[in-house]
Design an enzyme around this catalytic site. Structure first.
Site, PDB file in Angstrom:
ATOM      1  N   GLY A  12       0.820  -1.213   0.000  1.00  0.00           N
ATOM      2  CA  GLY A  12       0.000   0.000   0.000  1.00  0.00           C
ATOM      3  C   GLY A  12       0.848   1.253   0.000  1.00  0.00           C
ATOM      4  CB  ALA A  13       4.328   1.680  -0.602  1.00  0.00           C
ATOM      5  NE  ARG A  15      -4.270   6.264  -2.736  1.00  0.00           N
ATOM      6  CZ  ARG A  15      -5.254   6.305  -1.847  1.00  0.00           C
ATOM      7  NH1 ARG A  15      -5.268   7.259  -0.948  1.00  0.00           N
ATOM      8  NH2 ARG A  15      -6.216   5.411  -1.851  1.00  0.00           N
ATOM      9  CG  ASP A  60      -6.173  -7.075  -3.747  1.00  0.00           C
ATOM     10  OD1 ASP A  60      -6.035  -6.885  -2.527  1.00  0.00           O
ATOM     11  OD2 ASP A  60      -7.272  -7.275  -4.290  1.00  0.00           O
ATOM     12  CB  SER A 139      -5.210   1.760  13.610  1.00  0.00           C
ATOM     13  OG  SER A 139      -5.990   2.857  14.042  1.00  0.00           O
ATOM     14  CE1 TYR A 151      -8.291   1.071   9.527  1.00  0.00           C
ATOM     15  CE2 TYR A 151      -8.463   2.148  11.657  1.00  0.00           C
ATOM     16  CZ  TYR A 151      -7.778   1.939  10.485  1.00  0.00           C
ATOM     17  OH  TYR A 151      -6.579   2.581  10.270  1.00  0.00           O
ATOM     18  CB  ALA A 153     -12.742  -6.382  14.553  1.00  0.00           C
ATOM     19  CE  LYS A 155      -5.465  -0.934  10.354  1.00  0.00           C
ATOM     20  NZ  LYS A 155      -4.309  -1.172   9.471  1.00  0.00           N
TER      21      LYS A 155
HETATM   22  P1  NAP Z   1      -4.516   5.821   2.363  1.00  0.00           P
HETATM   23  O1  NAP Z   1      -4.030   7.213   2.239  1.00  0.00           O
HETATM   24  O2  NAP Z   1      -5.952   5.543   2.089  1.00  0.00           O
HETATM   25  O3  NAP Z   1      -3.596   4.861   1.493  1.00  0.00           O
HETATM   26  C1  NAP Z   1      -3.818   3.480   1.501  1.00  0.00           C
HETATM   27  C2  NAP Z   1      -2.918   2.803   0.506  1.00  0.00           C
HETATM   28  O4  NAP Z   1      -3.186   1.391   0.585  1.00  0.00           O
HETATM   29  C3  NAP Z   1      -3.195   3.242  -0.914  1.00  0.00           C
HETATM   30  O5  NAP Z   1      -1.970   3.333  -1.609  1.00  0.00           O
HETATM   31  C4  NAP Z   1      -4.066   2.121  -1.457  1.00  0.00           C
HETATM   32  O6  NAP Z   1      -3.932   1.870  -2.840  1.00  0.00           O
HETATM   33  C5  NAP Z   1      -3.470   0.930  -0.727  1.00  0.00           C
HETATM   34  N1  NAP Z   1      -4.393  -0.207  -0.701  1.00  0.00           N
HETATM   35  C6  NAP Z   1      -5.713  -0.212  -0.411  1.00  0.00           C
HETATM   36  N2  NAP Z   1      -6.196  -1.454  -0.521  1.00  0.00           N
HETATM   37  C7  NAP Z   1      -5.172  -2.242  -0.909  1.00  0.00           C
HETATM   38  C8  NAP Z   1      -5.048  -3.618  -1.200  1.00  0.00           C
HETATM   39  N3  NAP Z   1      -6.088  -4.451  -1.130  1.00  0.00           N
HETATM   40  N4  NAP Z   1      -3.836  -4.107  -1.582  1.00  0.00           N
HETATM   41  C9  NAP Z   1      -2.780  -3.280  -1.665  1.00  0.00           C
HETATM   42  N5  NAP Z   1      -2.824  -1.959  -1.413  1.00  0.00           N
HETATM   43  C10 NAP Z   1      -4.027  -1.451  -1.029  1.00  0.00           C
HETATM   44  O7  NAP Z   1      -4.284   5.275   3.854  1.00  0.00           O
HETATM   45  P2  NAP Z   1      -3.111   5.630   4.875  1.00  0.00           P
HETATM   46  O8  NAP Z   1      -3.613   6.673   5.801  1.00  0.00           O
HETATM   47  O9  NAP Z   1      -1.842   5.834   4.144  1.00  0.00           O
HETATM   48  O10 NAP Z   1      -3.073   4.273   5.702  1.00  0.00           O
HETATM   49  C11 NAP Z   1      -2.011   3.344   5.606  1.00  0.00           C
HETATM   50  C12 NAP Z   1      -2.101   2.356   6.748  1.00  0.00           C
HETATM   51  O11 NAP Z   1      -2.008   3.072   7.983  1.00  0.00           O
HETATM   52  C13 NAP Z   1      -3.431   1.614   6.807  1.00  0.00           C
HETATM   53  O12 NAP Z   1      -3.224   0.291   7.242  1.00  0.00           O
HETATM   54  C14 NAP Z   1      -4.215   2.369   7.850  1.00  0.00           C
HETATM   55  O13 NAP Z   1      -5.195   1.598   8.466  1.00  0.00           O
HETATM   56  C15 NAP Z   1      -3.103   2.761   8.803  1.00  0.00           C
HETATM   57  N6  NAP Z   1      -3.422   3.897   9.664  1.00  0.00           N
HETATM   58  C16 NAP Z   1      -3.518   5.154   9.163  1.00  0.00           C
HETATM   59  C17 NAP Z   1      -3.804   6.207  10.021  1.00  0.00           C
HETATM   60  C18 NAP Z   1      -3.895   7.626   9.552  1.00  0.00           C
HETATM   61  O14 NAP Z   1      -4.126   8.502  10.400  1.00  0.00           O
HETATM   62  N7  NAP Z   1      -3.718   7.919   8.272  1.00  0.00           N
HETATM   63  C19 NAP Z   1      -4.009   5.968  11.382  1.00  0.00           C
HETATM   64  C20 NAP Z   1      -3.899   4.671  11.851  1.00  0.00           C
HETATM   65  C21 NAP Z   1      -3.595   3.643  10.996  1.00  0.00           C
HETATM   66  P3  NAP Z   1      -4.798   2.666  -3.946  1.00  0.00           P
HETATM   67  O15 NAP Z   1      -4.108   3.958  -4.167  1.00  0.00           O
HETATM   68  O16 NAP Z   1      -4.726   1.745  -5.120  1.00  0.00           O
HETATM   69  O17 NAP Z   1      -6.174   2.816  -3.383  1.00  0.00           O
END
Ligand code: NAP
Length: 247
Positions: A12-13, A15, A60, A139, A151, A153, A155
């Site tokens: 998921g890197a 973005r 994926d 998270s 979410y 559950a 995490k």
């Molecule tokens: P984000 O901005 O929505 O980015 C998520 C990334 O994951 C995107 O690049 C997306 O790809 C990719 N993705 C989604 N579904 C996927 C799949 N099935 N297989 C592979 N890649 C997939 O989210 P984020 O804020 O960076 O979150 C990253 C992680 O941190 C997540 O696990 C999230 O739960 C955790 N987290 C974030 C926060 C926060 O405050 N941001 C807080 C706690 C935990 P696409 O571009 O193709 O959609």
């Protein structure tokens, strides 16, 4: 350059947080496979332009075959896999009494089962060479959060999975830790700025003792440390990056 010549996969890197983590690992000298569902070429270009080593791979994480292909690609391309960062995740928020089974299943499939696939595939390779660093992105919501039953559950499951992987593989030179970001500025959280003309965002800022959202690099810094030899005696930990928000 604490990670010189190490090979890292970050899921998921393309973005968000994952991109911040990938950039930091590359800055520290690692070869980074930037994995994502969609194209991760832009993230790779940024890393390479900054002098880092990276390549993109489409996977994926909810598809076991694609995760197997991802780890195989890392090993074939760079000869090994040292660092696995299971970051990919989504949320589909809603009150539990109204939550659809589809939204439950989707979040569990990506956030929890995807992390299981990534951890398991990495272990298969890492156990054979008695070395590895697995870092799973959980998270602060794993402790429970209104509107996030699916979410939370998933995490919380990531925490249990991480601690079990850590204990099962501690004697194999493999560490496994979980990071709990609080509120980090990414697409996942920025959508809150559109709710109630920004009032929801402002409310969230008041809940963070430091008073502002974190940056992907704040999480990337911890990932780089946990991936380094400096953290070789740290395993089975759950570490918050939340500006004091997670208690
Ligand atoms: P984000 O901005 O929505 O980015 C998520 C990334 O994951 C995107 O690049 C997306 O790809 C990719 N993705 C989604 N579904 C996927 C799949 N099935 N297989 C592979 N890649 C997939 O989210 P984020 O804020 O960076 O979150 C990253 C992680 O941190 C997540 O696990 C999230 O739960 C955790 N987290 C974030 C926060 C926060 O405050 N941001 C807080 C706690 C935990 P696409 O571009 O193709 O959609």
């Amino acid at each position: 350059m604490r990670l010189n010549n190490k090979t890292a996969v970050v899921t998921g890197a393309g973005r968000g947080l994952g991109k911040g983590i990938a950039k930091k690992l590359a800055e520290e000298g690692a070869h980074v496979i930037v994995a994502d569902m969609a194209s991760a070429e832009e993230a790779v270009s940024e890393i390479v332009a900054a002098g880092g080593s990276a390549c993109a791979f489409k996977a994926d994480v909810s598809n076991q075959n694609e995760v197997q292909a991802l780890v195989q690609f890392a090993v074939e391309t760079y000869g090994t896999l040292d660092i696995m960062v299971n970051n990919a995740g989504i949320n589909r928020d809603g009150m539990l009494h109204k939550m659809s089974v589809e939204n439950w299943d989707l979040v569990i499939a990506i956030d929890l089962t995807g992390t299981f696939y990534g951890t398991q595939e990495a272990l298969k390779h890492m156990r054979s060479k008695n070395y590895g660093r697995i870092i799973n992105i959980s998270s602060g919501s794993w402790l429970g959060n209104i509107g996030q039953a699916n979410y939370a559950a998933a995490k919380a499951g990531v925490v249990g999975l991480t601690k079990t992987a850590a204990r099962e593989n501690a004697r194999k030179g493999i560490t496994c830790n979980a990071i709990c970001p609080g509120f980090i500025e990414t697409d996942m959280t920025l959508k809150l700025k559109e709710v109630n003309e920004g009032a929801a965002w402002d409310h969230m800022m008041q809940k963070i003792p430091m008073g502002y959202a974190g940056k992907p690099s704040d999480v990337g810094n911890l990932v780089a440390f946990l991936a380094s030899d400096e953290a070789s005696y740290i395993t089975s930990e759950v570490i918050n990056v939340g500006g004091g928000m997670i208690v």
